[in-house]
Motif scaffolding. Structure first.
Motif, PDB file in Angstrom:
ATOM      1  N   ASP A 348       0.807  -1.211   0.000  1.00  0.00           N
ATOM      2  CA  ASP A 348       0.000   0.000   0.000  1.00  0.00           C
ATOM      3  C   ASP A 348       0.844   1.266   0.000  1.00  0.00           C
ATOM      4  OD1 ASP A 348      -2.435  -1.439   0.057  1.00  0.00           O
ATOM      5  OD2 ASP A 348      -2.205  -1.755   2.212  1.00  0.00           O
ATOM      6  N   THR A 349       2.137   1.112  -0.253  1.00  0.00           N
ATOM      7  CA  THR A 349       3.025   2.256  -0.402  1.00  0.00           C
ATOM      8  C   THR A 349       3.438   2.335  -1.862  1.00  0.00           C
ATOM      9  OG1 THR A 349       3.858   2.130   1.873  1.00  0.00           O
ATOM     10  CG2 THR A 349       5.258   3.248   0.269  1.00  0.00           C
ATOM     11  N   TYR A 350       3.369   3.533  -2.452  1.00  0.00           N
ATOM     12  CA  TYR A 350       3.560   3.670  -3.894  1.00  0.00           C
ATOM     13  C   TYR A 350       4.747   4.560  -4.254  1.00  0.00           C
ATOM     14  CZ  TYR A 350      -1.094   1.787  -3.370  1.00  0.00           C
ATOM     15  OH  TYR A 350      -2.166   1.003  -2.981  1.00  0.00           O
ATOM     16  N   THR A 351       5.654   4.739  -3.296  1.00  0.00           N
ATOM     17  CA  THR A 351       6.932   5.413  -3.540  1.00  0.00           C
ATOM     18  C   THR A 351       8.020   4.610  -2.848  1.00  0.00           C
ATOM     19  OG1 THR A 351       6.881   6.802  -1.538  1.00  0.00           O
ATOM     20  CG2 THR A 351       5.796   7.673  -3.518  1.00  0.00           C
ATOM     21  N   ASP A 352       9.254   4.942  -3.146  1.00  0.00           N
ATOM     22  CA  ASP A 352      10.393   4.396  -2.407  1.00  0.00           C
ATOM     23  C   ASP A 352      10.878   5.454  -1.437  1.00  0.00           C
ATOM     24  OD1 ASP A 352      10.299   1.971  -3.683  1.00  0.00           O
ATOM     25  OD2 ASP A 352      11.910   2.386  -5.094  1.00  0.00           O
ATOM     26  N   ASP A 353      10.328   5.400  -0.207  1.00  0.00           N
ATOM     27  CA  ASP A 353      10.673   6.381   0.818  1.00  0.00           C
ATOM     28  C   ASP A 353      10.510   7.804   0.276  1.00  0.00           C
ATOM     29  OD1 ASP A 353      11.501   7.258   3.332  1.00  0.00           O
ATOM     30  OD2 ASP A 353      13.628   7.273   2.780  1.00  0.00           O
ATOM     31  N   GLY A 354       9.405   8.024  -0.409  1.00  0.00           N
ATOM     32  CA  GLY A 354       9.107   9.355  -0.935  1.00  0.00           C
ATOM     33  C   GLY A 354       9.572   9.593  -2.358  1.00  0.00           C
ATOM     34  N   GLU A 355      10.430   8.715  -2.890  1.00  0.00           N
ATOM     35  CA  GLU A 355      10.918   8.875  -4.255  1.00  0.00           C
ATOM     36  C   GLU A 355       9.966   8.202  -5.246  1.00  0.00           C
ATOM     37  OE1 GLU A 355      14.887   7.432  -4.547  1.00  0.00           O
ATOM     38  OE2 GLU A 355      15.752   9.076  -3.401  1.00  0.00           O
ATOM     39  N   THR A 356       9.836   8.806  -6.406  1.00  0.00           N
ATOM     40  CA  THR A 356       8.923   8.303  -7.434  1.00  0.00           C
ATOM     41  C   THR A 356       9.327   6.911  -7.911  1.00  0.00           C
ATOM     42  OG1 THR A 356       8.435  10.537  -8.203  1.00  0.00           O
ATOM     43  CG2 THR A 356       8.016   8.738  -9.742  1.00  0.00           C
ATOM     44  N   ILE A 357       8.346   6.051  -8.091  1.00  0.00           N
ATOM     45  CA  ILE A 357       8.551   4.748  -8.729  1.00  0.00           C
ATOM     46  C   ILE A 357       7.963   4.833 -10.131  1.00  0.00           C
ATOM     47  CG2 ILE A 357       8.036   2.282  -8.692  1.00  0.00           C
ATOM     48  CD1 ILE A 357       7.655   2.505  -5.660  1.00  0.00           C
ATOM     49  N   ILE A 358       8.803   4.662 -11.129  1.00  0.00           N
ATOM     50  CA  ILE A 358       8.337   4.639 -12.507  1.00  0.00           C
ATOM     51  C   ILE A 358       7.950   3.208 -12.864  1.00  0.00           C
ATOM     52  CG2 ILE A 358       8.894   5.058 -14.929  1.00  0.00           C
ATOM     53  CD1 ILE A 358       8.780   7.607 -13.348  1.00  0.00           C
ATOM     54  N   GLY A 359       6.685   2.995 -13.156  1.00  0.00           N
ATOM     55  CA  GLY A 359       6.232   1.691 -13.620  1.00  0.00           C
ATOM     56  C   GLY A 359       6.138   1.688 -15.134  1.00  0.00           C
ATOM     57  N   GLN A 360       6.608   0.613 -15.745  1.00  0.00           N
ATOM     58  CA  GLN A 360       6.614   0.561 -17.209  1.00  0.00           C
ATOM     59  C   GLN A 360       6.256  -0.837 -17.686  1.00  0.00           C
ATOM     60  OE1 GLN A 360       9.828   2.589 -19.420  1.00  0.00           O
ATOM     61  NE2 GLN A 360      10.211   0.626 -20.432  1.00  0.00           N
ATOM     62  N   VAL A 361       5.268  -0.919 -18.563  1.00  0.00           N
ATOM     63  CA  VAL A 361       4.851  -2.177 -19.175  1.00  0.00           C
ATOM     64  C   VAL A 361       5.101  -2.082 -20.673  1.00  0.00           C
ATOM     65  CG1 VAL A 361       2.902  -3.679 -19.711  1.00  0.00           C
ATOM     66  CG2 VAL A 361       3.137  -2.710 -17.419  1.00  0.00           C
ATOM     67  N   ASP A 362       5.865  -3.025 -21.208  1.00  0.00           N
ATOM     68  CA  ASP A 362       6.144  -3.099 -22.644  1.00  0.00           C
ATOM     69  C   ASP A 362       5.453  -4.331 -23.214  1.00  0.00           C
ATOM     70  OD1 ASP A 362       8.175  -0.921 -23.410  1.00  0.00           O
ATOM     71  OD2 ASP A 362       9.038  -1.745 -21.584  1.00  0.00           O
ATOM     72  N   TYR A 363       4.570  -4.122 -24.152  1.00  0.00           N
ATOM     73  CA  TYR A 363       3.776  -5.213 -24.700  1.00  0.00           C
ATOM     74  C   TYR A 363       4.501  -5.903 -25.853  1.00  0.00           C
ATOM     75  CZ  TYR A 363      -0.191  -3.432 -22.043  1.00  0.00           C
ATOM     76  OH  TYR A 363      -1.033  -3.033 -21.041  1.00  0.00           O
ATOM     77  N   PRO A 364       4.147  -7.164 -26.125  1.00  0.00           N
ATOM     78  CA  PRO A 364       4.714  -7.852 -27.294  1.00  0.00           C
ATOM     79  C   PRO A 364       4.355  -7.132 -28.593  1.00  0.00           C
ATOM     80  CG  PRO A 364       3.653  -9.416 -25.805  1.00  0.00           C
ATOM     81  CD  PRO A 364       3.294  -8.049 -25.331  1.00  0.00           C
ATOM     82  N   THR A 365       5.134  -7.378 -29.616  1.00  0.00           N
ATOM     83  CA  THR A 365       4.945  -6.731 -30.915  1.00  0.00           C
ATOM     84  C   THR A 365       3.627  -7.168 -31.563  1.00  0.00           C
ATOM     85  OG1 THR A 365       7.332  -6.600 -31.258  1.00  0.00           O
ATOM     86  CG2 THR A 365       5.941  -6.414 -33.208  1.00  0.00           C
ATOM     87  N   ILE A 366       2.920  -6.202 -32.167  1.00  0.00           N
ATOM     88  CA  ILE A 366       1.701  -6.459 -32.918  1.00  0.00           C
ATOM     89  C   ILE A 366       2.061  -6.431 -34.408  1.00  0.00           C
ATOM     90  CG2 ILE A 366      -0.633  -5.681 -33.421  1.00  0.00           C
ATOM     91  CD1 ILE A 366      -0.201  -6.579 -30.531  1.00  0.00           C
ATOM     92  N   GLU A 367       1.851  -7.540 -35.097  1.00  0.00           N
ATOM     93  CA  GLU A 367       2.135  -7.584 -36.528  1.00  0.00           C
ATOM     94  C   GLU A 367       1.275  -8.670 -37.175  1.00  0.00           C
ATOM     95  OE1 GLU A 367       6.183  -8.569 -37.248  1.00  0.00           O
ATOM     96  OE2 GLU A 367       6.219 -10.184 -35.766  1.00  0.00           O
ATOM     97  N   ALA A 368       1.186  -8.619 -38.496  1.00  0.00           N
ATOM     98  CA  ALA A 368       0.408  -9.611 -39.245  1.00  0.00           C
ATOM     99  C   ALA A 368       1.060  -9.816 -40.602  1.00  0.00           C
ATOM    100  CB  ALA A 368      -1.045  -9.165 -39.392  1.00  0.00           C
ATOM    101  N   GLN A 369       2.099 -10.626 -40.622  1.00  0.00           N
ATOM    102  CA  GLN A 369       2.815 -10.981 -41.847  1.00  0.00           C
ATOM    103  C   GLN A 369       3.210  -9.746 -42.646  1.00  0.00           C
ATOM    104  OE1 GLN A 369       0.042 -13.712 -43.726  1.00  0.00           O
ATOM    105  NE2 GLN A 369       0.871 -15.454 -42.582  1.00  0.00           N
ATOM    106  N   ARG A 370       3.702  -8.756 -41.952  1.00  0.00           N
ATOM    107  CA  ARG A 370       4.214  -7.519 -42.548  1.00  0.00           C
ATOM    108  C   ARG A 370       3.127  -6.686 -43.244  1.00  0.00           C
ATOM    109  NH1 ARG A 370       8.095  -5.234 -40.567  1.00  0.00           N
ATOM    110  NH2 ARG A 370       8.659  -4.231 -42.533  1.00  0.00           N
TER     111      ARG A 370
END
Length: 465
Positions: A348-370
Motif C-alpha cells: 500500500d506504499t507507492y513510492t520508495d521512501d518518498g521517491e517516485t517509482i516509474i512503472g513501465q509495461v512493454d507489450y509484445p509486438t503487434i504484426e500480421a505478416q508484414r
C-alpha cells in the motif's frame, strides 16, 4: 472493425521478449483474471547510524542484524539500534550471514567473523587461534557446521559441529573433469553445491572424515561468475554462470532460465563479479532478485510464473534500492544499496521512501505478416478510481507511447486518466493511432497510486501491405 486482445506476456514459451519495470505478472487474480501488479513500495523502517551500503541483513536471536559499511548493528523488533562492538576489515561488497541457534557466522569475502548468542553485541574475527588461516570467499551452513570456500583453491574448510570457533577439517575438491578453483558454496536440500570457475559439483554429509563426500557422477558444466549470486529458493539453486547466463538447478540438472534477449544485455555488462542475489516470497511469488551494483541493474525471476521483470528506483534505468533482504517480525525488510536505510516492503506504499517509482509495461509486438495495419483504438482495463485526495496522484495518469521500429525510438507520450478518487468507471483509451507493419505499445506511470492492469485491447484493421 476487429478488436484484438494484446497478450500481457508473450504466449510463446521461452521467448518472453520484454521485461517490465516495477510491474510483475500474476496469472490469477482474486477474481481469476491475469493481471500486471505494481510492485510494493518502500517505507522507512530504520535509518542506520552509518550512511553506507547495507551489505546484508539477518534475523538472529530474536533481533535483526545489519552490516552497514564496516559496522554491524543489532535492532530490536521496534527498531531500537545497538552498535555491535568490533568492525569488519572491509567496508563494501556482499557479506554472508549464516546462523544457527548459537552463533551468527559472518564472511565478507576476505575474512570471517562470528557473533555468539549469549554475547550478541560483540563481533569476533576468526584467526589462527581458531585454526582458521585461510582467506574465505563465501560461507554457508549445513548440519550445524559452517563451511567456507578458500581463495585460489579447489577446497573448502569446515567448522566443528555447532562450534564456529573451531575449524580445520579440510575437504579437498578435485574436479572430476578438469581442475577448478571454487567460487562459492551453498547448502541446499541437505547437500552442498560447490560452484567453481567453470564447473559445479555436489556433496553430501558423510559419517566419515572428511565430513562431506562428493556425489559420484554429478558434474555440472556451469561455472559461477559471481559468488554472491549463488542462492537457494525452495530446494532450487540459482546463480550467474561463467557464461553470464542465469542457471537454475533442481536435482542435478542445470537449466538456463535467462532469455536470449536478457543474455545479450548481460553479456555486454563490463562488471558482473559483484552481482548479488537474495530471495523472498511475496504473496505466493518466489522471487530470485539479482542485482548488478556496478552496472546499476536489478533483475527478478518469478519462480511461480517463470517470468522475468526488472526492479528500479527513481527512474526505469536505475538500480533498485533494496539490495538485501530479511523477513523479520512479520515484515519484509530490505537494505539500501548506498545510504544505510532499512525499508519495509509494503503493497500500500507507492513510492520508495518518498521517491517516485516509474512503472513501465512493454507489450509484445503487434504484426500480421508484414501487412500495414490501421490502429484505431487502444483500451486498457485497469483498477480505476484510485486517485488520491490531494497532491500528485489526485488525477493519476498513464502515459502511452509506441514504437514502429522494434523499440529503437518511441512516439511522444499521450496521457490517459485512471480516474479521480471514487471514479471506478474510468477507462484508459487512446484513438487515431496511425498505421504500422509492426508496433510495440508501452504504458508508463509515475503517480503514487495503486497500479493494476487487467487486459489491453486494440481495435485495428488491415490496410495495404
Amino acid at each position: 472493425m476487429p478488436v484484438q486482445t494484446i497478450p500481457l506476456v508473450n504466449p510463446t514459451p521461452g521467448s518472453q521478449g520484454e521485461y517490465h519495470y516495477n510491474f510483475y505478472f500474476d496469472n490469477e487474480s482474486e477474481d481469476g483474471r491475469p493481471q500486471f501488479l505494481g510492485r510494493p513500495g518502500l517505507k522507512l523502517w530504520k535509518q542506520s547510524s552509518t550512511s553506507a551500503r547495507v551489505r546484508n541483513v539477518k534475523e538472529f536471536n530474536g533481533s535483526l542484524f545489519s552490516v552497514v559499511g564496516n559496522k554491524v548493528y543489532k535492532y530490536s523488533t521496534d527498531g531500537v539500534e545497538t552498535a555491535v562492538t568490533g568492525t569488519l576489515n572491509t567496508s563494501d561488497g556482499y557479506v554472508w550471514l549464516l546462523a544457527n541457534n548459537t552463533y551468527l557466522g559472518v564472511c565478507d569475502g576476505t575474512n570471517a567473523y562470528y557473533i555468539k548468542f549469549d554475547n550478541d553485541t560483540t563481533l569476533v574475527q576468526l584467526g589462527a587461534s581458531n585454526n582458521f588461516t585461510i582467506t574465505p570467499t563465501s560461507m554457508t551452513i549445513l548440519n550445524q557446521q559452517w563451511i567456507c570456500t578458500i581463495a585460489g583453491d579447489d577446497g573448502f574448510i569446515v567448522s566443528n559441529t555447532n562450534d564456529i570457533t573451531e575449524w580445520g577439517t579440510y575437504s579437498t575438491i578435485s574436479a572430476e573433469r578438469e581442475p577448478d578453483n571454487l567460487v562459492a558454496i551453498l547448502a541446499d536440500n541437505a547437500e552442498l553445491i560447490a560452484a567453481g570457475v567453470t564447473g559445479t559439483e555436489m556433496f553430501y554429509k558423510a559419517t566419515t572424515d572428511p565430513p562431506f563426500t562428493r556425489i559420484d557422477g554429478v558434474f555440472l558444466k556451469k561455472g559461477c561468475s559471481a559468488a554472491a549470486s549463488l542462492h537457494g529458493i525452495d530446494n532450487t539453486a540459482f546463480w550467474l554462470s561463467d557464461n553470464k547466463q542465469v542457471v537454475m538447478v533442481s536435482g542435478y540438472t542445470p537449466q538456463i532460465i535467462s532469455t536470449r534477449k536478457m543474455d545479450t544485455e548481460i553479456f555486454d555488462y563490463k562488471v558482473v563479479s559483484d552481482a548479488t542475489a537474495y530471495s523472498l516470497n511475496w504473496k505466493g511469488h518466489f522471487w530470485y532478485v539479482l542485482t548488478f551494483p556496478t552496472e546499476g541493474k536489478t533483475w527478478v525471476f518469478d519462480v511461480y510464473t517463470q517470468l522475468w521483470h526488472r526492479l528500479s528506483s527513481t527512474d526505469a534505468e536505475s538500480v533498485y534500492r533494496g539490495c538485501c533482504y530479511a523477513f523479520f517480525n512479520g515484515k519484509h525488510l530490505v537494505g539500501d544499496i548506498s545510504n544505510g536505510k532499512i525499508y519495509e516492503m509494503d503493497a500500500d506504499t507507492y513510492t520508495d521512501d518518498g521517491e517516485t517509482i516509474i512503472g513501465q509495461v512493454d507489450y509484445p509486438t503487434i504484426e500480421a505478416q508484414r501487412m500495414r495495419l490501421a490502429h484505431h483504438r487502444l483500451e486498457a482495463e485497469i483498477e480505476a478510481g484510485v486517485g488520491l485526495a490531494t497532491g500528485q496522484g489526485s488525477n493519476p495518469l498513464y502515459m502511452m507511447s509506441y514504437s514502429d521500429n522494434d523499440g529503437k525510438t518511441y512516439s511522444n507520450e499521450r496521457f490517459g486518466s485512471l480516474g479521480k478518487i471514487g471514479d471506478f468507471e474510468a477507462l484508459l483509451r487512446w484513438r487515431q493511432l496511425g498505421k504500422a507493419r509492426n508496433r510495440k505499445y508501452r504504458l508508463r506511470i509515475s503517480d503514487p497510486v495503486k497500479r493494476i492492469i487487467y487486459a489491453t485491447f486494440l481495435t485495428l484493421d488491415a490496410g495495404k501491405s
